[in-house]
Write a protein that holds these residues in place. Sequence first.
Motif, PDB file in Angstrom:
ATOM      1  N   ALA A 190      53.227  30.741  76.123  1.00 32.80           N
ATOM      2  CA  ALA A 190      53.164  32.175  75.834  1.00 32.80           C
ATOM      3  C   ALA A 190      52.019  32.502  74.876  1.00 32.80           C
ATOM      4  O   ALA A 190      51.358  33.540  75.005  1.00 32.80           O
ATOM      5  N   ARG A 191      51.758  31.611  73.925  1.00 31.57           N
ATOM      6  CA  ARG A 191      50.652  31.845  73.004  1.00 31.57           C
ATOM      7  C   ARG A 191      49.304  31.750  73.709  1.00 31.57           C
ATOM      8  O   ARG A 191      48.363  32.442  73.356  1.00 31.57           O
ATOM      9  N   ARG A 192      49.212  30.902  74.724  1.00 35.00           N
ATOM     10  CA  ARG A 192      47.945  30.732  75.438  1.00 35.00           C
ATOM     11  C   ARG A 192      47.622  31.927  76.322  1.00 35.00           C
ATOM     12  O   ARG A 192      46.458  32.294  76.469  1.00 35.00           O
ATOM     13  N   VAL A 193      48.652  32.527  76.913  1.00 30.99           N
ATOM     14  CA  VAL A 193      48.411  33.629  77.852  1.00 30.99           C
ATOM     15  C   VAL A 193      48.691  34.987  77.238  1.00 30.99           C
ATOM     16  O   VAL A 193      48.528  36.009  77.905  1.00 30.99           O
ATOM     17  N   GLY A 194      49.100  35.035  75.996  1.00 31.10           N
ATOM     18  CA  GLY A 194      49.454  36.302  75.372  1.00 31.10           C
ATOM     19  C   GLY A 194      48.237  37.134  75.035  1.00 31.10           C
ATOM     20  O   GLY A 194      47.083  36.677  75.096  1.00 31.10           O
ATOM     21  N   PRO A 195      48.447  38.409  74.651  1.00 32.57           N
ATOM     22  CA  PRO A 195      47.324  39.295  74.319  1.00 32.57           C
ATOM     23  C   PRO A 195      46.559  38.847  73.094  1.00 32.57           C
ATOM     24  O   PRO A 195      45.386  39.168  72.941  1.00 32.57           O
ATOM     25  N   GLY A 196      47.212  38.104  72.195  1.00 30.57           N
ATOM     26  CA  GLY A 196      46.513  37.640  71.000  1.00 30.57           C
ATOM     27  C   GLY A 196      45.348  36.732  71.322  1.00 30.57           C
ATOM     28  O   GLY A 196      44.304  36.768  70.664  1.00 30.57           O
TER      29      GLY A 196
END
Length: 207
Positions: A190-196
């Motif tokens: 989720a961190r890799r594909v998230g908006p962040g």
Amino acid sequence: MALGTDRTPGGGGSGQRPADAGDTGDRTVRAARRADESARAAREERRESEKERADRRWTELLQEVRVAQMGIQILLGFLLSVAFTERFTDLGPVDRNIYVVTVVLGSAATGTLIAPVALHRFVTGHRMKPQTVEWAARLTITGLVLLLCTVTCALLLILRVVLDNGMAWWIVGALFMWFVGAWFLLPAWARRVGPGRKEREGQEQRS
């Protein structure tokens, strides 16, 4: 006359071009809207002071720790009561060793998940809230790893008593992989594909 009515003013009898252009426009509008929402969220986050951000992160972390603490306390209480049951004397040397390892891991997990509370209490008033949140977050992750090991060993002990030894290992291995995926791999993905991530890449490109 029929041929004239089939042609569109701009040449080529393709009647799908306006629809394709409309779909492209809709996608562009949606992409722009998502970019505006991400930018708005980033601006709101930047308006937080360091103290406000630390307070918010601590409140969120405290709620997460409470859930983990409840789970490990219930599990550890069950494990401690097993030693006083009549069935415990029937366990073999291997099962007894698994039980000892499980209790030790459960105790370590309990201490690690309670540590953020003690850390916060001892450093309160020393203007170390951001650092405290970072250390507490690392302790919580360590406690989750210990909790994972405790649950795995407890399942292995119970299934070895109930089922065949070989079947118990297969089931516990499958559940261990499920816990790893749900607790650690999914958040990492989720961190890799998230908006962040997109925002960080955009900042790197602009710099």
